[in-house]
Structures are given as structure tokens and as C-alpha cells.
Design a protein around this motif. Structure first.
Motif, PDB file in Angstrom:
ATOM      1  N   PHE A   1       1.036  -1.431  -0.117  1.00  0.00           N
ATOM      2  CA  PHE A   1       0.185  -0.396  -0.361  1.00  0.00           C
ATOM      3  C   PHE A   1       0.552   1.137  -0.413  1.00  0.00           C
ATOM      4  N   THR A   2      -0.209   2.274  -0.575  1.00  0.00           N
ATOM      5  CA  THR A   2       1.028   3.742  -0.811  1.00  0.00           C
ATOM      6  C   THR A   2      -0.009   4.431   0.079  1.00  0.00           C
ATOM      7  N   SER A   3       0.631   6.022  -0.005  1.00  0.00           N
ATOM      8  CA  SER A   3      -0.338   7.314   0.858  1.00  0.00           C
ATOM      9  C   SER A   3      -1.533   7.172  -0.859  1.00  0.00           C
ATOM     10  N   GLY A   4      -2.890   7.860   0.344  1.00  0.00           N
ATOM     11  CA  GLY A   4      -3.527   7.539  -0.528  1.00  0.00           C
ATOM     12  C   GLY A   4      -4.782   6.564  -0.674  1.00  0.00           C
ATOM     13  N   ASP A   5      -4.189   5.381  -0.925  1.00  0.00           N
ATOM     14  CA  ASP A   5      -4.476   3.889  -0.982  1.00  0.00           C
ATOM     15  C   ASP A   5      -6.069   3.875   0.072  1.00  0.00           C
TER      16      ASP A   5
ATOM     17  N   ASP B   1      12.971   7.025  21.295  1.00  0.00           N
ATOM     18  CA  ASP B   1      12.145   8.465  20.637  1.00  0.00           C
ATOM     19  C   ASP B   1      10.703   7.490  19.734  1.00  0.00           C
ATOM     20  N   HIS B   2       9.840   8.227  18.849  1.00  0.00           N
ATOM     21  CA  HIS B   2       8.917   7.870  18.363  1.00  0.00           C
ATOM     22  C   HIS B   2       7.741   8.543  17.625  1.00  0.00           C
ATOM     23  N   GLU B   3       7.497   8.137  16.645  1.00  0.00           N
ATOM     24  CA  GLU B   3       6.326   9.514  15.310  1.00  0.00           C
ATOM     25  C   GLU B   3       5.666   8.705  14.690  1.00  0.00           C
ATOM     26  N   ARG B   4       4.785   9.574  15.166  1.00  0.00           N
ATOM     27  CA  ARG B   4       2.935   9.002  15.218  1.00  0.00           C
ATOM     28  C   ARG B   4       3.034   9.714  13.514  1.00  0.00           C
ATOM     29  N   TYR B   5       2.494   8.899  12.682  1.00  0.00           N
ATOM     30  CA  TYR B   5       2.170   9.356  11.479  1.00  0.00           C
ATOM     31  C   TYR B   5       0.680   9.778  11.084  1.00  0.00           C
ATOM     32  N   PHE B   6      -0.110   8.660  11.173  1.00  0.00           N
ATOM     33  CA  PHE B   6      -1.660   9.068  11.991  1.00  0.00           C
ATOM     34  C   PHE B   6      -1.979   7.625  12.768  1.00  0.00           C
ATOM     35  N   LYS B   7      -3.588   8.131  12.981  1.00  0.00           N
ATOM     36  CA  LYS B   7      -4.285   7.186  13.667  1.00  0.00           C
ATOM     37  C   LYS B   7      -5.680   7.278  13.072  1.00  0.00           C
TER      38      LYS B   7
ATOM     39  N   LEU C   1      -6.087   5.700   3.844  1.00  0.00           N
ATOM     40  CA  LEU C   1      -4.567   6.288   3.912  1.00  0.00           C
ATOM     41  C   LEU C   1      -4.610   7.656   3.400  1.00  0.00           C
ATOM     42  N   PRO C   2      -3.591   8.683   4.203  1.00  0.00           N
ATOM     43  CA  PRO C   2      -3.085   9.391   4.304  1.00  0.00           C
ATOM     44  C   PRO C   2      -2.567   9.921   3.459  1.00  0.00           C
ATOM     45  N   GLN C   3      -3.001  11.298   2.687  1.00  0.00           N
ATOM     46  CA  GLN C   3      -1.721  11.929   1.147  1.00  0.00           C
ATOM     47  C   GLN C   3      -0.516  12.521   2.218  1.00  0.00           C
ATOM     48  N   GLN C   4       0.060  11.716   3.228  1.00  0.00           N
ATOM     49  CA  GLN C   4       1.255  12.807   3.320  1.00  0.00           C
ATOM     50  C   GLN C   4       2.244  11.483   2.972  1.00  0.00           C
TER      51      GLN C   4
ATOM     52  N   LEU D   1       0.475  -4.080   7.240  1.00  0.00           N
ATOM     53  CA  LEU D   1      -0.083  -3.910   6.369  1.00  0.00           C
ATOM     54  C   LEU D   1       2.131  -2.997   5.449  1.00  0.00           C
ATOM     55  N   THR D   2       2.225  -3.909   4.407  1.00  0.00           N
ATOM     56  CA  THR D   2       3.521  -2.743   4.015  1.00  0.00           C
ATOM     57  C   THR D   2       3.450  -1.666   3.221  1.00  0.00           C
ATOM     58  N   PHE D   3       3.492  -1.227   3.575  1.00  0.00           N
ATOM     59  CA  PHE D   3       3.917   0.271   2.960  1.00  0.00           C
ATOM     60  C   PHE D   3       5.160   0.596   2.076  1.00  0.00           C
ATOM     61  N   VAL D   4       5.106   1.296   0.531  1.00  0.00           N
ATOM     62  CA  VAL D   4       5.453   1.632  -0.236  1.00  0.00           C
ATOM     63  C   VAL D   4       5.367   3.031  -0.203  1.00  0.00           C
TER      64      VAL D   4
END
Length: 404
Positions: A21-25, A70-76, A120-123, A158-161
Motif C-alpha cells: 500500500f502507499t499514501s492515498g490507497d 523516541d517515537h513518531e506517529r504519522y496517523f491513527k 491512507l492519508p496523502q502525506q 501492512l507493507t507500506f511503500v
């Protein structure tokens, strides 16, 4: 898992041959829940999260040991199937609530299927990654909470590319460099080397080709060496933890004194090679291609090039459909249940026919014909219970084996 819960499983639908999957899917699928007796539910939801995390320890002993993380969240993203009335309509911190069908808090015995759908967010988020001191993961998780019972959960990754949006044209540009060396100690004369690559960016499994032109006008014999090195960098609290790994490291035949030689160097990349990561604040994965001349008892002249590794899935052709024999789930057909107290209870062992028989599909009707959900007998309201799952409607399902 509780005795009353026989199955709680999570399934999503692949959208391409590489199952990436990728952004926007859109990520669509279903949760299958089978219960052996009637259960009351406080909350029941599926969520999709994207996170990066790093952690490592330095030093030894209780007083000397220090942990950096450290931690970074992209979306939930979260979609509720059942939610407490007291929490409905309330915002959740750093969470995007996704609309979907909601059901009553009591689930009857049997198998039920709950559909979900996320986008998935467009980011610009980094690709999936698992390293020595950190990871980037995109996880689907379902959670079922009941009064006075342990919470039941299951999850899959999920595998994200990265998205191939045509903005990486610079990766198709060739690279070239020249390095000269004049011998002063243990020799005399001069040597020169020019290296040229076809481009900067390469797919997993692709071959890196380098053209090398050597003029050894010195009094010393030399050897051609080349390597591709991976560097992983983890960042936390102002500290960095770096690790190196050679993907390729070779030495070619010698070039005698006074001779000129031309070489074509081919390096085939592993198909599972970790892709380049440069868009994550706490994790970097980078590659360096090095071409050098091995000169005994002297410093080696060398040229280096950055190399960007891309996922092979980024150039997959359009998907031609699911594998042969795959039959997707049919859309669920929720039953409609009256609000308590509006009608007398049905006779024992019988359930009322909630639809007008005139709009119900007759036995043997074409698959995909469903009753009009608005054709409801008077006195009933659309408060759906858990939709019943008919396993005979599906002959095969995707359920990736994932360790987490």
C-alpha cells in the motif's frame, strides 16, 4: 481468548500483486467474530496506525546504563462497530474517526462479519522498515472490550511503500567522478580513475552498472575495488546510533604499471534489500557506492556516489485482478432488530420476519440481490445487530502471516 469467543480474526483485501500500500490507497476488509453464546460488548473497533520507533541502550551496569528512545506517529484511524453511548460524538486525541455501520451492544451466538474501510492519508510517510534499533510499522488492529472480561485483540501489518508520483526524475540522472593520484613514496608517476554510473536510483533486485576507466601511468601495480555500503542511523534525545553493512564488496584483477584498462562493474541488488529512508525524523537508511584503486603502502584513490534504493513494488504494472479461484466476501446483509419494548417478544426459538416478503429475494435468486433496507415493517427502526457471516459465500480469503 475467552470461551465465549470462538474466533476473532482480521482480514484485508490486497490491491496489487505485491500486496503493498502507499499514501492515498484504500484499505478495505472485514473482522470476523464468532461467539458461542450471547455476549454484551462495551466497545468494538478496528484501527489503522502508522508509527516509527527507536530504542537502544548504551553503557553497562545499573548506574552506567542509559536507554535512548523516541517515537513518531504519522496517523491513527479508527472505525467503531460498537461504541459506548457516553463516548459517541466525542473527539479522540490524535485520532481520526472513520464513519461506518454501528451495531447494537449485544451479539448473538454465531459467526458475524463486520466490514471496514480506511483511506491512507496523502502525506509523505516513510516505508515499512525493521532494523537493529528501530522500526516503521503500519498496523491494523481490532479490539473487543466487554464488561468484567479481558480485552480481546488481534492485529496484522501492512507493507507500506513510497509513492511513485513522478517527482523522482533526478534519480534517473547519471553520476560521474574522476580521481587522480601522484605517487611520491614507494613509487613514481601518476594514476587516474574515472567512474560513471547510469543513474542514482535503483529498484530492489536491479543491477547497478558502473563504467570504470583507469590509466595507470605510475610505477606501481594497482587493483580495482568496489563496494556498496548500507548505513542505518537511529536518532533519539540528541544522540545517534549508526550501523554499517556491506551489501557488495569485491576486488577485481590487477592493472599493471603503465597500462590502461576499462571495466564494467555489475552489482545485482538483493530483492529483499531494505529501501532508502530519508523522510523519517528518527530513522535513516542510506547507501554509498565506492570505487577505488588498491595501492599497497599508500592511500587509495577513490570516488563515492550516493545510491537510492526503491521498492520494486513502486514500478509494478497495473494489477490484473485477484489470483485465479479467489472469491471475495459478499457485502454483509445486516439484520434489523427492534428497539427493546416496542414489540412483544417473539415466540421461543423464532425470530420475526423484519422485511416485507415481497421485497425479499426468493430462494435461488441471483447472488448480489439484497432486500431494500428501507422496506421495514411498521413499528421497527433500523438499529442493526451484528451481521451474520455465511462462510459458504467465500471460498478463499487473504490472511497474511505476520509476526509482530
Amino acid at each position: 481468548m475467552s470461551r465465549s469467543i470462538k474466533e476473532l480474526s482480521l482480514h484485508y483485501d490486497p490491491i496489487n500483486e505485491s500486496n503493498t500500500f502507499t499514501s492515498g490507497d484504500f484499505v478495505e476488509g472485514r473482522v470476523v467474530l464468532e461467539v458461542t453464546k450471547e455476549v454484551k460488548v462495551d466497545s468494538f473497533f478496528v484501527k489503522l496506525t502508522g508509527d516509527a520507533n527507536v530504542r537502544w541502550t548504551e553503557g553497562s551496569g545499573d548506574d552506567q546504563e542509559t536507554t535512548y528512545s523516541d517515537h513518531e506517529r504519522y496517523f491513527k484511524l479508527k472505525q467503531y462497530f460498537i461504541q459506548k453511548s457516553s463516548k459517541k460524538g466525542k473527539s479522540e486525541k490524535n485520532t481520526t474517526l472513520v464513519d461506518g455501520e454501528t451495531y447494537g451492544p449485544v451479539i448473538r451466538p454465531g459467526s458475524h462479519v463486520f466490514p471496514f474501510r480506511f483511506q491512507l492519508p496523502q502525506q509523505n510517510t516513510p516505508p515499512s522498515f525493521e532494523g537493529n534499533h528501530g522500526w516503521v510499522k503500519y498496523v491494523l488492529m481490532v479490539k473487543l472490550s466487554r464488561p468484567w472480561k479481558p480485552t480481546s485483540t488481534t492485529y496484522t501489518e501492512l507493507t507500506f511503500v513510497l509513492k511513485n508520483d513522478g517527482t523522482n526524475d533526478h534519480l534517473l540522472q547519471p553520476q560521474a567522478a574522476t580521481q587522480d593520484k601522484t605517487m611520491k613514496l614507494f613509487g613514481s608517476g601518476k594514476m587516474s580513475m574515472t567512474a560513471t554510473t547510469e543513474k542514482t536510483g535503483y529498484m530492489q533486485g536491479e543491477t547497478i552498472r558502473v563504467f570504470v576507466d583507469i590509466d595507470n601511468s605510475s610505477s606501481r601495480d594497482v587493483k580495482l575495488k568496489y563496494s556498496l555500503k548500507q548505513e542505518q542511523t537511529f536518532i533519539a534525545r540528541g544522540r545517534t546510533n549508526r550501523g554499517f553493512k556491506h551489501i557488495v564488496k569485491e576486488t577485481r584483477d590487477r592493472i599493471p604499471s603503465g597500462e590502461k584498462s576499462k571495466f564494467i562493474v555489475d552489482m545485482t541488488l538483493p530483492r529483499d534489500l531494505t529501501v532508502t529512508i530519508e523522510n523519517c525524523r528518527i530513522i535513516k537508511v542510506q547507501y554509498q557506492l565506492k570505487i577505488s584503486l588498491d595501492v599497497s603502502f599508500a592511500s587509495d584513490p577513490a570516488v563515492t556516489f550516493p545510491v537510492v534504493i526503491l521498492s520494486a513494488a513502486q514500478q509494478c504494472p497495473p494489477w490484473q485482478g485477484p489470483p485465479a479461484g479467489f472469491q471475495p466476501y459478499l457485502p454483509p446483509q445486516p439484520s434489523l432488530v427492534p428497539y427493546p419494548g416496542e414489540l412483544p417478544p417473539p415466540p421461543s426459538g423464532l425470530y420475526p420476519n423484519l422485511y416485507d416478503p415481497a421485497v425479499l429475494p426468493h430462494p435461488g435468486a441471483a447472488v448480489g440481490v439484497y432486500p431494500n433496507p428501507h422496506a421495514i415493517q411498521s413499528g421497527f427502526h433500523p438499529a442493526p445487530s451484528a451481521p451474520v457471516y455465511d462462510p459458504n459465500q467465500s471460498t478463499k480469503e487473504f490472511s497474511p502471516n505476520v509476526s509482530y
